[in-house]
Design a protein around this motif. Structure first.
Motif, PDB file in Angstrom:
ATOM      1  N   ALA A  13       0.641  -1.401   0.006  1.00 57.48           N
ATOM      2  CA  ALA A  13       0.199  -0.072  -0.089  1.00 57.48           C
ATOM      3  C   ALA A  13       0.920   1.047  -0.083  1.00 57.48           C
ATOM      4  CB  ALA A  13      -0.870   0.064   1.399  1.00 57.48           C
ATOM      5  N   GLU A  85      -3.994   1.372  -2.688  1.00 57.10           N
ATOM      6  CA  GLU A  85      -4.626   0.874  -1.761  1.00 57.10           C
ATOM      7  C   GLU A  85      -5.157  -0.843  -1.913  1.00 57.10           C
ATOM      8  OE1 GLU A  85      -7.875   3.193  -1.366  1.00 57.10           O
ATOM      9  OE2 GLU A  85      -6.573   5.125  -0.862  1.00 57.10           O
ATOM     10  N   SER A 121      -1.498  -4.521   2.374  1.00 56.25           N
ATOM     11  CA  SER A 121      -1.593  -3.480   3.506  1.00 56.25           C
ATOM     12  C   SER A 121      -0.366  -3.872   4.541  1.00 56.25           C
ATOM     13  CB  SER A 121      -2.949  -3.763   4.250  1.00 56.25           C
ATOM     14  OG  SER A 121      -2.785  -4.934   4.840  1.00 56.25           O
TER      15      SER A 121
END
Length: 121
Positions: A13, A85, A121
């Protein structure tokens, strides 16, 4: 007409990727192009589109982060993806609408084969 999509990969991310959609040599004009994203079990959604003579359009979720561009001379469509993202994860497909020239001019609409983008992430 053949479209070859590339540039996908795995990033964390916040990272960036640039997708490329290279068209075959018979393409004479690109009138419109788009990048779509598909995740398992869902429909293919439009992420960004570009039409000659009009400003590009983006899905709300990618506005300010993604940029679509078309290089007509090289018959290539790009998607610059910044600040990625986890929700951007999916298979990205390019679509091109234009004119091909092979023993005459004819309109066409074609899809690339898809390139996988994975954002962790």
């Amino acid at each position: 007409v053949q479209l070859q999509a590339s540039g996908g990969g795995s990033v964390q991310a916040g990272g960036s990727l640039r997708l490329t959609c290279q068209g075959s040599g018979t393409i004479a004009e690109i009138n419109a192009a788009g990048w779509y994203r598909q995740v398992p079990g869902k429909e293919r959604d439009l992420v960004a589109s570009s039409t000659t003579g009009s400003p590009p359009k983006y899905a709300d979720s990618v506005k300010g982060r993604f940029t679509i561009s078309v290089d007509s001379a090289s018959k290539t469509v790009y998607l610059q993806m910044n600040s990625l993202e986890p929700e951007d994860t999916g298979v990205y497909y390019c679509n091109v609408d234009g004119v091909r020239e092979l023993f005459g001019r004819r309109g066409f609409n074609a899809w690339g084969q898809g390139t996988l983008v994975t954002v962790s992430s």
